[in-house]
Design a protein around this motif. Structure first.
Motif, mmCIF file in Angstrom:
data_model
loop_
_atom_site.group_PDB
_atom_site.id
_atom_site.type_symbol
_atom_site.label_atom_id
_atom_site.label_comp_id
_atom_site.label_asym_id
_atom_site.label_seq_id
_atom_site.Cartn_x
_atom_site.Cartn_y
_atom_site.Cartn_z
ATOM 1 N N THR B 2 34.641 40.108 34.146
ATOM 2 C CA THR B 2 35.770 40.793 33.816
ATOM 3 C C THR B 2 35.071 41.940 32.984
ATOM 4 O OG1 THR B 2 36.884 38.885 33.261
ATOM 5 C CG2 THR B 2 37.876 41.071 32.521
ATOM 6 N N LYS B 4 36.451 45.429 30.894
ATOM 7 C CA LYS B 4 37.639 46.211 30.370
ATOM 8 C C LYS B 4 37.134 46.806 28.951
ATOM 9 C CE LYS B 4 42.474 46.716 29.306
ATOM 10 N NZ LYS B 4 43.738 46.316 29.241
ATOM 11 N N GLU B 92 37.703 50.043 33.574
ATOM 12 C CA GLU B 92 37.880 48.821 34.074
ATOM 13 C C GLU B 92 37.332 48.682 35.395
ATOM 14 O OE1 GLU B 92 42.172 47.850 33.351
ATOM 15 O OE2 GLU B 92 42.056 46.139 34.689
ATOM 16 N N SER B 94 38.059 46.715 38.690
ATOM 17 C CA SER B 94 38.689 45.779 39.252
ATOM 18 C C SER B 94 38.223 44.748 40.102
ATOM 19 C CB SER B 94 39.887 46.516 40.134
ATOM 20 O OG SER B 94 39.245 46.887 41.262
ATOM 21 N N GLU B 95 39.118 43.488 40.501
ATOM 22 C CA GLU B 95 38.621 42.532 41.517
ATOM 23 C C GLU B 95 38.022 43.258 42.893
ATOM 24 O OE1 GLU B 95 39.113 38.990 41.391
ATOM 25 O OE2 GLU B 95 39.195 39.677 39.266
ATOM 26 N N GLU B 96 38.630 44.364 43.394
ATOM 27 C CA GLU B 96 38.241 44.884 44.555
ATOM 28 C C GLU B 96 36.897 45.840 44.215
ATOM 29 O OE1 GLU B 96 41.747 46.540 43.632
ATOM 30 O OE2 GLU B 96 41.441 44.605 42.932
ATOM 31 N N ARG B 98 36.439 48.375 42.342
ATOM 32 C CA ARG B 98 36.694 49.508 42.077
ATOM 33 C C ARG B 98 36.627 50.110 40.697
ATOM 34 N NH1 ARG B 98 38.281 52.627 46.471
ATOM 35 N NH2 ARG B 98 39.587 54.185 45.486
ATOM 36 N N LYS B 100 38.366 51.564 37.464
ATOM 37 C CA LYS B 100 39.552 52.316 37.118
ATOM 38 C C LYS B 100 39.350 52.997 35.834
ATOM 39 C CE LYS B 100 42.773 49.691 39.756
ATOM 40 N NZ LYS B 100 44.299 49.429 39.915
ATOM 41 N N THR B 110 46.268 56.863 35.842
ATOM 42 C CA THR B 110 45.290 55.931 36.291
ATOM 43 C C THR B 110 44.507 56.255 37.288
ATOM 44 O OG1 THR B 110 46.511 54.169 35.314
ATOM 45 C CG2 THR B 110 44.721 53.465 36.764
ATOM 46 N N SER B 112 41.274 55.868 40.243
ATOM 47 C CA SER B 112 40.341 54.604 40.712
ATOM 48 C C SER B 112 39.345 55.446 41.601
ATOM 49 C CB SER B 112 41.443 53.832 41.520
ATOM 50 O OG SER B 112 40.828 53.102 42.377
#
Lengths: 249, 249, 249
Positions: B2, B4, B92, B94-96, B98, B100, B110, B112
């Motif tokens: 993670t 953020k 941030e 992301s899971e994919e 990218r 953010k 936002t 990306s």
């Protein structure tokens, strides 16, 4: 036929003509004893401008009939740009069918430009059943348009729960702007049904030049229907832009 | 994994990314629970950037391992430019995979962008025995760089008695800027031995864009050795540029 | 021969040299114990510059003879642009016949440029019997010049009853600017006889860059005779431009 109008803040008209000149090449203002109006399509017929300013919005308003004032907006804009913050603006139609634009400030500066005789047919009021109506801060919307331009040439409007979304994406990346009451940029929203539609950023960007005319704007749209952007002007005037949706591939 | 991060002033990061984008095309930020760092060479390998920002500098810092965030700085800069003075910045992953980038102000915006998988080898810390160390006002140094650009494409650093000199000359004329404690632009100086060296103005000019990040900078150099320019950032961060000397003809 | 001048506001000289550089390529300042002067024609010999600054206008004025300082104004301007609002300006002629330009602010920044050996003949003072003399607000005149540029490349000066008029027209439209005591832009006017003459807007526009040097200017002209524009400078200096009339087709 006499026409003489005095407007107390030349700057407002400078912004107005600057905005109109981005969408319209030539069009006629129509002056009647009730006020001034202009309705015109952009050359590609994707956008329409609908402007009204009642006689009360003027410091002085002399008009004893219907007077059509056809102007080339490029020329008109060059003149209006010369207006300063403290100038008053006078618009006058002379005997010889010329438009006199006079700025009264530390000097009296009078410009004169030819009046064009343009076709007399008037455009009807568009009849659209909008399903979303939202009041927003003008410059927050202007920023969102610029955000979207980073990745795309069009932007999608969507509704969320009591919020409005603007989304754009391409292989260059994606952008999503969320307008909520909490963040301060959304003042009111009325969603009759969830709605989405995409619009050209070029046109929106030109229309948003009007953010200088009003801190707040009203957005109305419906799924795959045209969009209406309305700016309320001081003294009861109103500037509305209509924009056809972009059909996605 | 993670990641953020919330940073309270988007503007600082806007200036940071703007500066880095002038020297670097692509590079990876490395996030660990201790903080964020980036070390990269410019494409011609004449300059190096060394950036660190400890987790304490962030309003919120969630990172449970080592996360590499490879970015194209041109794309990253376009997004960061959209940050406004009052926005908060959220980064941030992301899971994919990218990145953010979120600005929280009057709207939530936002962006990306794709994360690049760049080589994983890390650059070692340069080991240079500097003989001069001086603290100066950032914008006085920025001005001196611009002064020198009038006549040349490189500038010579020299030491005087308790002062630092920057000199440039060509057949177009000559420029000499003297930084002394008296005039206010030199805050501290430590001269271990008289030293001189010449550096490219193009690179210095790009690096000096960081003057917006810190009122004071530290210059370190030694005769015909690289130069180090260090800007201390709020919250304990640090941005150092290294620049190879120019060998004179 | 020694020459060393200190002027307390570098900014004034920055504006002065910027203005002169628009009209003159190369010319010599002549320094004597009484003060500094420069008189030069523009390359097309349509305009003349006449500048004087007495020794009292300087904070320090050391000059023990007549010193000619020939400069290329493009180069001089590049240097003067580097002056900041709070800098003092020092001008010095070195043994090696170079002009040293020094800004003293938060750093001491010294520029050096070659002195040109230009022809020594001095231009005589123009003798013109002006029939109109008016004092006006400089920036109101600057605005009127810009107004006229919208439609034409020259402007006509005319006298009205206790007022001055500037008029321009072409098929693109027409402009008329009226300077009266009432509106505030006209401070004084002395009309010996009704007079009119036309002048090139390009030249007037370049000359009006001097509006930054003085809030008030004096216009003198006569029918189909040259125009004189005079700006009084702080400390007793004076900058006058002469401009030949444009003969109308």
């Amino acid at each position: 036929m006499t026409l003489k109008l005095i407007f107390s803040e030349a700057k407002q008209w400078k912004y107005l003509v600057d905005t109109l000149s981005r969408l319209i090449d030539e069009a006629s203002f129509i002056a009647t004893p009730e006020g001034l109006r202009l309705r015109a399509l952009d050359p590609s017929r994707i956008a329409m401008v609908d402007f009204v300013m009642p006689s009360e919005a003027f410091e002085e308003y002399l008009c004893d009939g219907e007077v059509r004032i056809g102007v080339n907006f490029d020329e008109f804009k060059k003149i209006m740009k010369r207006g300063s913050a403290k100038d008053k603006l006078e618009l006058e139609v002379s005997e010889e069918r010329r438009l006199k634009v006079r700025f009264r400030g530390r000097a009296v500066r009078t410009f004169s430009l030819p009046i064009l005789e343009l076709g007399a047919e008037e455009l009807p009021t568009p009849r659209i059943s909008f399903t979303v109506e939202a009041k927003l801060l003008s410059d927050a919307v202007k920023d969102a348009i610029k955000d979207a331009e980073i990745v795309s040439d069009y932007v999608k409007f969507e509704t969320g729960e009591e919020c409005l979304l603007m989304k754009a994406s391409s292989d260059r990346g994606s952008v999503e702007v969320e307008f909520t009451r909490d963040s301060g940029s959304l003042i009111e929203i009325d969603i009759k049904e969830p709605s989405y539609a995409a619009y050209s950023l070029d046109y929106l960007s030109d229309m948003m030049k009007a953010y200088q005319l009003s801190d707040i704007l009203t957005i109305e749209y419906a799924t795959n229907k045209p969009l209406a952007l309305t700016f309320d002007l001081p003294g009861g005037g109103r500037l509305t832009f209509y924009l056809a949706p972009r059909m996605e591939a």
